[in-house]
Scaffold this motif. Sequence first.
Motif, PDB file in Angstrom:
ATOM      1  N   LEU A  20       0.832  -1.201   0.000  1.00  0.00           N
ATOM      2  CA  LEU A  20       0.000   0.000   0.000  1.00  0.00           C
ATOM      3  C   LEU A  20       0.865   1.249   0.000  1.00  0.00           C
ATOM      4  O   LEU A  20       0.634   2.191  -0.773  1.00  0.00           O
ATOM      5  CB  LEU A  20      -0.915  -0.016   1.232  1.00  0.00           C
ATOM      6  N   TRP A  21       1.867   1.275   0.858  1.00  0.00           N
ATOM      7  CA  TRP A  21       2.782   2.418   0.976  1.00  0.00           C
ATOM      8  C   TRP A  21       3.529   2.653  -0.328  1.00  0.00           C
ATOM      9  O   TRP A  21       3.692   3.780  -0.777  1.00  0.00           O
ATOM     10  CB  TRP A  21       3.754   2.146   2.130  1.00  0.00           C
ATOM     11  N   ALA A 125      -9.657   6.976  -3.373  1.00  0.00           N
ATOM     12  CA  ALA A 125      -9.596   5.518  -3.336  1.00  0.00           C
ATOM     13  C   ALA A 125      -8.473   5.042  -2.426  1.00  0.00           C
ATOM     14  O   ALA A 125      -8.646   4.100  -1.636  1.00  0.00           O
ATOM     15  CB  ALA A 125      -9.415   4.967  -4.758  1.00  0.00           C
ATOM     16  N   PHE A 126      -7.309   5.671  -2.492  1.00  0.00           N
ATOM     17  CA  PHE A 126      -6.200   5.312  -1.603  1.00  0.00           C
ATOM     18  C   PHE A 126      -6.564   5.601  -0.147  1.00  0.00           C
ATOM     19  O   PHE A 126      -6.219   4.822   0.748  1.00  0.00           O
ATOM     20  CB  PHE A 126      -4.931   6.080  -1.978  1.00  0.00           C
ATOM     21  N   GLN A 127      -7.245   6.706   0.088  1.00  0.00           N
ATOM     22  CA  GLN A 127      -7.627   7.058   1.451  1.00  0.00           C
ATOM     23  C   GLN A 127      -8.552   5.992   2.044  1.00  0.00           C
ATOM     24  O   GLN A 127      -8.385   5.569   3.190  1.00  0.00           O
ATOM     25  CB  GLN A 127      -8.322   8.427   1.444  1.00  0.00           C
ATOM     26  N   ALA A 128      -9.524   5.556   1.250  1.00  0.00           N
ATOM     27  CA  ALA A 128     -10.452   4.538   1.729  1.00  0.00           C
ATOM     28  C   ALA A 128      -9.769   3.179   1.831  1.00  0.00           C
ATOM     29  O   ALA A 128     -10.056   2.392   2.747  1.00  0.00           O
ATOM     30  CB  ALA A 128     -11.654   4.459   0.792  1.00  0.00           C
ATOM     31  N   GLU A 132      -9.180   0.188   4.978  1.00  0.00           N
ATOM     32  CA  GLU A 132      -9.502  -1.227   4.856  1.00  0.00           C
ATOM     33  C   GLU A 132      -8.306  -2.125   5.173  1.00  0.00           C
ATOM     34  O   GLU A 132      -8.464  -3.210   5.723  1.00  0.00           O
ATOM     35  CB  GLU A 132      -9.978  -1.517   3.425  1.00  0.00           C
ATOM     36  N   VAL A 133      -7.118  -1.681   4.813  1.00  0.00           N
ATOM     37  CA  VAL A 133      -5.929  -2.526   4.926  1.00  0.00           C
ATOM     38  C   VAL A 133      -5.290  -2.437   6.305  1.00  0.00           C
ATOM     39  O   VAL A 133      -4.754  -3.425   6.824  1.00  0.00           O
ATOM     40  CB  VAL A 133      -4.907  -2.139   3.831  1.00  0.00           C
TER      41      VAL A 133
END
Length: 398
Positions: A20-21, A125-128, A132-133
């Motif tokens: 993700l990062w 989308a990345f914020q959401a 989740e992750v």
Amino acid sequence: MRAEVRSGAPLLRDAAFLRLWTGATASGLATWALPFVLGFAVLERSLTAGGLGVVLAARTVGFLVAVPVAGVLADRHPRRRVVAWSGAVAGLATPLLAVGLGRSVVLVAAAAAVVGAGQGACRPAFQALTAEVVAEERRRRANAAMTVAVRVTTLVAPGLTALLALVVDTPVLVVGTAVLWWVAALVPPSGAAVVPVVRRRFAAEFVDGLREARRHPWFVAGLGALTAVIATGYSATGVVLPLVSRDRYGTGAVLAAATTAYAVGALGGAVVAARRRSRAQGWTALAGLACYGFVPLALLLPVHAVVVVAAYAVAGAGIELFNVPWFTATQREVEPAKLARVSSLDFLLSYGLAPVGLALIAPAVAGFGADVVLAVCAVVCFAAPAAAAFVPSSKDFR
């Protein structure tokens, strides 16, 4: 399959968060790099200064159009899929920028608009997807780790890009940003399934996001303060700092030192925000945001250049002392099924409209003088966060 960061694992040793990062960092680097790389195109005369302005304006338009659309889509579909779409769109359009350089400003501008759309679509989308992750108790550190990556990039990347420009042509550098977009599209992990929603018209779903935002008074107040600070303080200092550096101090070194100090201060602020959590985290965050008022104040007063540089460092630290708890609180408090839509409002009003402030500040300086503009901006930067702090739920962003 859902990937979630385990509570006990170090963040950057956890495969899910590392993916993700990496994806979020790649998208941020690609976003930052394009204007810088296109500046080399101006130096090489494959793009005029006026053409550069048109291209960057087109990218901004693409961003503004895509952000609210992506907010709805990322609440309808798996966030990982929206990240992939966004990165792929930007990755496919970026090479057209390289093709158009020196040939067609229209082609370059059209491609930039599509890249801007991909950039805007990936942000909510990345914020959401982060929510989740990453487990809730680790999101503060996760958000700080992401912003640290961005700040380190802004410190190191200009020098590296300049060195690369000595050995490769500008079109090759542009294509390099396409590679970054593909990393952003392909590397991030999948998160939890989106909470099912009843499909309605796009406008109705977007309005639901507005209602969710209004349900959190601290969010409305904080977003208003952030937008005011960026539209006035950030925009004014971007226009006036080069003039002050040249006319008051007689050197461009102050400009370079101040912008570097801002990035260094932001890096320090992110580290502090990751490690320390105050009791009244909302008030602390708003106080950090108000620190930007020291920048127009330092530019207004006849102070030593060191004071200007210090003001930028303080402002940089303050903005991250705001950003990290702000993003974390949004991920915690907003209904998960509407998080992308609420986040899209954040990016649309704050960062997305920053170019509008830049466009208005220059005529204001010409009409009223830099001193008047800086004084007004300093007042706004101090007053807007203070006003937001009077909203009861802003104390803890809850």
